[in-house]
Design an enzyme around this catalytic site. Structure first.
Site, PDB file in Angstrom:
ATOM      1  N   VAL A 161      26.823  47.645  42.266  1.00 47.32           N
ATOM      2  CA  VAL A 161      26.836  48.410  43.521  1.00 47.32           C
ATOM      3  C   VAL A 161      25.685  49.428  43.526  1.00 47.32           C
ATOM      4  CG1 VAL A 161      29.328  48.127  43.830  1.00 47.32           C
ATOM      5  CG2 VAL A 161      28.492  50.083  42.538  1.00 47.32           C
ATOM      6  N   ASP A 162      24.761  49.271  42.528  1.00 48.26           N
ATOM      7  CA  ASP A 162      23.686  50.270  42.389  1.00 48.26           C
ATOM      8  C   ASP A 162      22.516  50.034  43.345  1.00 48.26           C
ATOM      9  OD1 ASP A 162      22.853  48.694  39.212  1.00 48.26           O
ATOM     10  OD2 ASP A 162      22.135  48.195  41.216  1.00 48.26           O
ATOM     11  N   HIS A 194      30.423  43.329  45.556  1.00 43.66           N
ATOM     12  CA  HIS A 194      31.330  44.481  45.509  1.00 43.66           C
ATOM     13  C   HIS A 194      30.852  45.662  46.344  1.00 43.66           C
ATOM     14  CE1 HIS A 194      32.543  42.745  41.332  1.00 43.66           C
ATOM     15  NE2 HIS A 194      33.186  42.155  42.320  1.00 43.66           N
ATOM     16  N   CYS A 213      34.251  54.117  57.321  1.00 40.78           N
ATOM     17  CA  CYS A 213      35.313  54.996  57.818  1.00 40.78           C
ATOM     18  C   CYS A 213      36.680  54.365  57.553  1.00 40.78           C
ATOM     19  CB  CYS A 213      35.128  55.208  59.323  1.00 40.78           C
ATOM     20  SG  CYS A 213      36.472  56.151  60.050  1.00 40.78           S
ATOM     21  N   CYS A 272      38.231  53.921  61.507  1.00 39.00           N
ATOM     22  CA  CYS A 272      37.729  52.940  62.486  1.00 39.00           C
ATOM     23  C   CYS A 272      36.865  51.863  61.836  1.00 39.00           C
ATOM     24  CB  CYS A 272      36.923  53.669  63.576  1.00 39.00           C
ATOM     25  SG  CYS A 272      35.313  54.264  63.012  1.00 39.00           S
ATOM     26  N   GLY A 324      23.934  39.917  32.012  1.00 35.13           N
ATOM     27  CA  GLY A 324      24.472  41.262  31.807  1.00 35.13           C
ATOM     28  C   GLY A 324      25.821  41.512  32.430  1.00 35.13           C
ATOM     29  N   THR A 325      26.756  40.550  32.227  1.00 31.40           N
ATOM     30  CA  THR A 325      28.114  40.826  32.675  1.00 31.40           C
ATOM     31  C   THR A 325      29.097  40.494  31.565  1.00 31.40           C
ATOM     32  OG1 THR A 325      29.798  40.437  34.381  1.00 31.40           O
ATOM     33  CG2 THR A 325      28.456  38.536  33.756  1.00 31.40           C
TER      34      THR A 325
HETATM   35  C1  BV8 Z   1      40.887  40.923  43.806  1.00 32.15           C
HETATM   36  C2  BV8 Z   1      33.262  48.177  42.349  1.00 32.15           C
HETATM   37  C3  BV8 Z   1      42.814  40.213  44.923  1.00 32.15           C
HETATM   38  C4  BV8 Z   1      33.824  49.431  41.797  1.00 32.15           C
HETATM   39  C5  BV8 Z   1      34.160  46.479  40.965  1.00 32.15           C
HETATM   40  C6  BV8 Z   1      42.031  36.781  38.768  1.00 32.15           C
HETATM   41  C7  BV8 Z   1      41.752  36.454  40.085  1.00 32.15           C
HETATM   42  C8  BV8 Z   1      41.638  37.452  41.056  1.00 32.15           C
HETATM   43  C9  BV8 Z   1      41.785  38.812  40.684  1.00 32.15           C
HETATM   44  C10 BV8 Z   1      42.054  39.124  39.370  1.00 32.15           C
HETATM   45  C11 BV8 Z   1      42.178  38.121  38.417  1.00 32.15           C
HETATM   46  N1  BV8 Z   1      42.441  38.728  37.235  1.00 32.15           N
HETATM   47  C12 BV8 Z   1      42.469  40.055  37.406  1.00 32.15           C
HETATM   48  C13 BV8 Z   1      42.262  40.328  38.693  1.00 32.15           C
HETATM   49  C14 BV8 Z   1      42.233  41.689  39.265  1.00 32.15           C
HETATM   50  C15 BV8 Z   1      40.857  42.327  39.197  1.00 32.15           C
HETATM   51  C16 BV8 Z   1      40.174  42.077  37.901  1.00 32.15           C
HETATM   52  O1  BV8 Z   1      39.350  41.167  37.801  1.00 32.15           O
HETATM   53  N2  BV8 Z   1      40.485  42.908  36.929  1.00 32.15           N
HETATM   54  C17 BV8 Z   1      39.837  42.803  35.628  1.00 32.15           C
HETATM   55  C18 BV8 Z   1      39.457  44.197  35.134  1.00 32.15           C
HETATM   56  C19 BV8 Z   1      40.806  42.096  34.680  1.00 32.15           C
HETATM   57  N3  BV8 Z   1      40.042  41.846  40.283  1.00 32.15           N
HETATM   58  C20 BV8 Z   1      40.111  42.514  41.439  1.00 32.15           C
HETATM   59  O2  BV8 Z   1      40.867  43.435  41.646  1.00 32.15           O
HETATM   60  C21 BV8 Z   1      39.190  42.030  42.545  1.00 32.15           C
HETATM   61  N4  BV8 Z   1      39.990  41.872  43.731  1.00 32.15           N
HETATM   62  O3  BV8 Z   1      40.976  40.038  43.031  1.00 32.15           O
HETATM   63  O4  BV8 Z   1      41.714  41.091  44.874  1.00 32.15           O
HETATM   64  C22 BV8 Z   1      43.233  40.211  46.317  1.00 32.15           C
HETATM   65  C23 BV8 Z   1      43.098  39.031  47.063  1.00 32.15           C
HETATM   66  C24 BV8 Z   1      43.538  39.026  48.359  1.00 32.15           C
HETATM   67  C25 BV8 Z   1      44.068  40.192  48.946  1.00 32.15           C
HETATM   68  C26 BV8 Z   1      44.137  41.379  48.210  1.00 32.15           C
HETATM   69  C27 BV8 Z   1      43.721  41.404  46.874  1.00 32.15           C
HETATM   70  C28 BV8 Z   1      38.134  43.060  42.900  1.00 32.15           C
HETATM   71  C29 BV8 Z   1      37.184  43.215  41.761  1.00 32.15           C
HETATM   72  C30 BV8 Z   1      36.087  44.179  42.181  1.00 32.15           C
HETATM   73  C31 BV8 Z   1      36.308  45.491  41.484  1.00 32.15           C
HETATM   74  N5  BV8 Z   1      35.171  46.358  41.761  1.00 32.15           N
HETATM   75  N6  BV8 Z   1      33.147  47.264  41.253  1.00 32.15           N
HETATM   76  C32 BV8 Z   1      32.691  50.289  41.375  1.00 32.15           C
HETATM   77  O5  BV8 Z   1      31.663  49.780  40.887  1.00 32.15           O
HETATM   78  O6  BV8 Z   1      32.859  51.517  41.537  1.00 32.15           O
HETATM   79  S1  BV8 Z   1      34.052  45.577  39.548  1.00 32.15           S
HETATM   80  C33 BV8 Z   1      33.131  46.430  38.407  1.00 32.15           C
HETATM   81  O7  BV8 Z   1      33.183  45.640  37.222  1.00 32.15           O
HETATM   82  C34 BV8 Z   1      31.654  46.546  38.721  1.00 32.15           C
HETATM   83  O8  BV8 Z   1      31.260  46.015  39.972  1.00 32.15           O
HETATM   84  C35 BV8 Z   1      31.011  45.706  37.627  1.00 32.15           C
HETATM   85  O9  BV8 Z   1      29.882  45.080  38.066  1.00 32.15           O
HETATM   86  C36 BV8 Z   1      32.107  44.757  37.372  1.00 32.15           C
HETATM   87  C37 BV8 Z   1      32.022  43.889  36.186  1.00 32.15           C
HETATM   88  O10 BV8 Z   1      31.602  44.646  35.118  1.00 32.15           O
HETATM   89  P1  BV8 Z   1      30.191  44.219  34.497  1.00 32.15           P
HETATM   90  O11 BV8 Z   1      29.180  44.205  35.598  1.00 32.15           O
HETATM   91  O12 BV8 Z   1      30.354  42.974  33.727  1.00 32.15           O
HETATM   92  O13 BV8 Z   1      29.884  45.443  33.589  1.00 32.15           O
HETATM   93  P2  BV8 Z   1      30.463  45.718  32.123  1.00 32.15           P
HETATM   94  O14 BV8 Z   1      30.132  47.133  31.772  1.00 32.15           O
HETATM   95  O15 BV8 Z   1      31.877  45.231  32.043  1.00 32.15           O
HETATM   96  O16 BV8 Z   1      29.616  44.740  31.182  1.00 32.15           O
HETATM   97  C38 BV8 Z   1      28.223  44.948  31.016  1.00 32.15           C
HETATM   98  C39 BV8 Z   1      27.713  43.727  30.271  1.00 32.15           C
HETATM   99  O17 BV8 Z   1      26.306  43.869  30.113  1.00 32.15           O
HETATM  100  C40 BV8 Z   1      28.288  43.613  28.862  1.00 32.15           C
HETATM  101  O18 BV8 Z   1      28.600  42.243  28.628  1.00 32.15           O
HETATM  102  C41 BV8 Z   1      27.141  44.052  27.958  1.00 32.15           C
HETATM  103  O19 BV8 Z   1      27.138  43.362  26.725  1.00 32.15           O
HETATM  104  C42 BV8 Z   1      25.950  43.653  28.766  1.00 32.15           C
HETATM  105  N7  BV8 Z   1      24.743  44.447  28.539  1.00 32.15           N
HETATM  106  C43 BV8 Z   1      24.643  45.781  28.301  1.00 32.15           C
HETATM  107  N8  BV8 Z   1      23.342  46.131  28.203  1.00 32.15           N
HETATM  108  C44 BV8 Z   1      22.622  45.002  28.405  1.00 32.15           C
HETATM  109  C45 BV8 Z   1      23.498  43.923  28.617  1.00 32.15           C
HETATM  110  N9  BV8 Z   1      23.078  42.678  28.848  1.00 32.15           N
HETATM  111  C46 BV8 Z   1      21.739  42.471  28.866  1.00 32.15           C
HETATM  112  N10 BV8 Z   1      20.829  43.449  28.676  1.00 32.15           N
HETATM  113  C47 BV8 Z   1      21.232  44.720  28.441  1.00 32.15           C
HETATM  114  N11 BV8 Z   1      20.328  45.704  28.233  1.00 32.15           N
HETATM  115 ZN    ZN Z   2      35.633  56.316  62.249  1.00 28.68          ZN
END
Ligand code: BV8
Ligand code: ZN
Length: 252
Positions: free
Chosen positions: A102-103, A122, A130, A133, A194-195
């Protein structure tokens, strides 16, 4: 043949490429990742603050966190990985970037080319919505989270505004996830950069490519749940490996 040569060959031979990025692609731009060492903020976990329940319970605290992230990210610039990805997307019409981040850094790197613009699964830190609305607006200003009364309010209806970001437990925009699924399903290669591949439905996109007979290439500094099924895993920082992977002799 080195793993890099193998990965470059797979991309060279690919027709459709989809790229899925996470916080790691922005790590070398100075953006804190979620689950790495910088994943905490004032002893709060991202998962606890990035939820609609947290915003209802304490919109001031949630806006304080997002205000801090906006300040940090506004000082960050795209790194060599963002630039290389944008360059490849500019010259190849079947090279699309899908990001969990989201950056907004992919959008900055693509600034002059709509084709290189990422699909933002995301949402974006610098867009508000809002809660009453639904009106959206781009905003890079300072958020005053000192009190509930100073939080951002909608110019049209005075409703409380929230970050236009998909929180945990919230559904992704159907059109956005629909396009991402279509891209991943049609891709010959899903390049995952990077995820930690723990957040769904984003993390499931690479499996769609693989199940349709495509290849997954992973760039990460550590193993992830995708590493075992990737055709090639490139271990190292994205800002080094992605430019090498997509270097100028990228296929005509
Ligand atoms: C939803 C906004 C349902 C917030 C974010 C199965 C199916 C569906 C849903 C789920 C499911 N299992 C679980 C769920 C629920 C949940 C989920 O996935 N939970 C997880 C924690 C288990 N999913 C949800 O809630 C999603 N919604 O499913 O809704 C629904 C359906 C219908 C009706 C109603 C509801 C919504 C998910 C979105 C959440 N929002 N972001 C914010 O940013 O403020 S997600 C958040 O995590 C960020 O966006 C981020 O991008 C994302 C993933 O994290 P990563 O990007 O991977 O970052 P992380 O730090 O974890 O890892 C970094 C990686 O980089 C590491 O591997 C590291 O080794 C590597 N790295 C580091 N440095 C380097 C590098 N690699 C290369 N070079 C480097 N230098
Ligand atoms: Zn409004």
């Amino acid at each position: 043949m080195t793993v890099m040569e193998r990965a470059r060959g797979i991309i060279r031979d690919a027709g459709h490429v989809v790229v899925l990025t996470g916080a790691g692609v922005s790590a070398e731009s100075g953006v804190p990742t979620f689950r790495g060492t910088g994943g905490l903020w004032k002893e709060h976990r991202a998962e606890d603050l990035a939820t609609p329940e947290a915003f209802v319970r304490d919109p001031r605290l949630v806006w304080e966190w997002y205000g801090w992230r906006r300040r940090v990210v506004s000082q960050c610039v795209p790194n060599a990985a963002h630039v290389a990805l944008a360059s490849a997307a500019r010259v190849h019409d079947d090279f699309r970037i899908v990001t969990q981040n989201v950056d907004g850094l992919h959008s900055v790197a693509a600034a002059d080319s709509p084709r290189a613009a990422p699909l933002e699964l995301h949402g974006c830190l610098f867009r508000l919505r809002c809660t009453r609305c639904g009106k959206r607006r781009d905003d890079r200003g300072v958020i005053d989270a000192t009190s509930r009364a100073t939080l951002p309010a909608c110019a049209a209806c005075e409703g409380l505004e929230r970050p236009d970001i998909v929180w945990f437990g919230e559904a992704l925009e159907p059109a956005v996830i629909g396009e991402a699924v279509a891209l991943a399903s049609a891709a010959d290669v899903c390049l995952v950069v990077g995820t930690s591949a723990v957040v769904h439905p984003a993390a499931g996109l690479a499996d769609l490519t693989r199940r349709r007979g495509g290849h997954v290439i992973e760039v990460n500094i550590t193993d992830t749940p995708l590493s075992g099924t990737a055709a090639v895993t490139l271990r190292g920082p994205a800002a080094v490996l992605v430019p090498e992977l997509l270097s100028p002799d990228f296929p005509e």
